[in-house]
Design a protein around this motif. Sequence first.
Motif, short mmCIF file in Angstrom:
data_model
loop_
_atom_site.label_atom_id
_atom_site.label_comp_id
_atom_site.label_asym_id
_atom_site.label_seq_id
_atom_site.Cartn_x
_atom_site.Cartn_y
_atom_site.Cartn_z
N UNK A 6 30.56 37.71 23.63
CA UNK A 6 29.32 37.29 24.27
C UNK A 6 29.34 35.76 24.30
N UNK A 7 29.64 35.22 25.48
CA UNK A 7 29.85 33.77 25.66
C UNK A 7 29.43 33.41 27.07
N UNK A 8 28.57 32.39 27.19
CA UNK A 8 28.07 32.02 28.51
C UNK A 8 28.91 30.95 29.21
N UNK A 9 29.75 30.24 28.52
CA UNK A 9 30.59 29.23 29.16
C UNK A 9 31.80 29.93 29.78
N UNK A 10 31.85 29.90 31.11
CA UNK A 10 32.83 30.69 31.85
C UNK A 10 34.28 30.38 31.46
N UNK A 11 34.65 29.11 31.39
CA UNK A 11 36.03 28.75 31.07
C UNK A 11 36.41 29.16 29.66
N UNK A 18 41.65 36.09 27.76
CA UNK A 18 43.09 36.09 28.04
C UNK A 18 43.91 36.12 26.75
N UNK A 19 43.55 35.28 25.80
CA UNK A 19 44.27 35.22 24.52
C UNK A 19 44.18 36.56 23.80
N UNK A 20 42.99 37.13 23.73
CA UNK A 20 42.82 38.41 23.04
C UNK A 20 43.57 39.54 23.73
N UNK A 21 43.57 39.54 25.05
CA UNK A 21 44.29 40.59 25.78
C UNK A 21 45.80 40.45 25.61
N UNK A 22 46.28 39.22 25.49
CA UNK A 22 47.71 39.02 25.20
C UNK A 22 48.07 39.62 23.85
N UNK A 23 47.11 39.64 22.94
CA UNK A 23 47.30 40.26 21.63
C UNK A 23 47.10 41.77 21.66
N UNK A 24 46.96 42.33 22.86
CA UNK A 24 46.83 43.78 23.07
C UNK A 24 45.48 44.35 22.64
N UNK A 25 44.46 43.49 22.61
CA UNK A 25 43.11 43.96 22.30
C UNK A 25 42.38 44.32 23.59
N UNK A 26 41.49 45.29 23.50
CA UNK A 26 40.59 45.61 24.61
C UNK A 26 39.38 44.68 24.45
N UNK A 27 39.04 43.96 25.52
CA UNK A 27 37.95 42.97 25.44
C UNK A 27 36.98 43.19 26.59
N UNK A 28 35.70 43.23 26.25
CA UNK A 28 34.63 43.23 27.24
C UNK A 28 33.85 41.93 27.06
N UNK A 29 33.35 41.38 28.15
CA UNK A 29 32.66 40.09 28.10
C UNK A 29 31.29 40.19 28.76
N UNK A 30 30.31 39.60 28.10
CA UNK A 30 28.97 39.45 28.67
C UNK A 30 28.56 38.00 28.50
N UNK A 31 27.76 37.50 29.44
CA UNK A 31 27.44 36.07 29.48
C UNK A 31 26.02 35.74 29.01
N UNK A 35 22.29 41.20 27.61
CA UNK A 35 23.36 42.14 27.94
C UNK A 35 24.27 42.37 26.74
N UNK A 36 24.51 41.30 25.98
CA UNK A 36 25.33 41.43 24.78
C UNK A 36 24.70 42.38 23.77
N UNK A 50 30.25 36.36 18.97
CA UNK A 50 28.92 36.04 19.52
C UNK A 50 28.67 34.55 19.49
N UNK A 51 28.43 33.97 20.66
CA UNK A 51 28.06 32.56 20.77
C UNK A 51 26.62 32.41 20.25
#
Length: 71
Positions: A6-11, A18-31, A35-36, A50-51
């Motif tokens: 849960x992070x609102x800063x897009x970049x 990207x980093x977490x998915x490279x580590x083979x984790x399933x990641x969902x994002x909410x801004x 929603x989080x 959580x931001x």
Amino acid sequence: MRILLVEDEKRMAQALCEILRLGKYEVDHYANGLDGLAAIESGIYDIVILDVMLPGMDGYQVTKQVRSKGI
């Protein structure tokens, strides 16, 4: 392992996902906090990143809601 970000800063969110998915984790994002919170309540996540400064509901408020519900 399924991770909720849960992070609102897009970049920042894109980089973390990207980093977490490279580590083979399933990641969902909410801004935003609302929603989080709804995603956390689904009970499908192993970890939440959580931001603090979020639109709608800040990270502290989300945490209080989650804890009050025993999640």
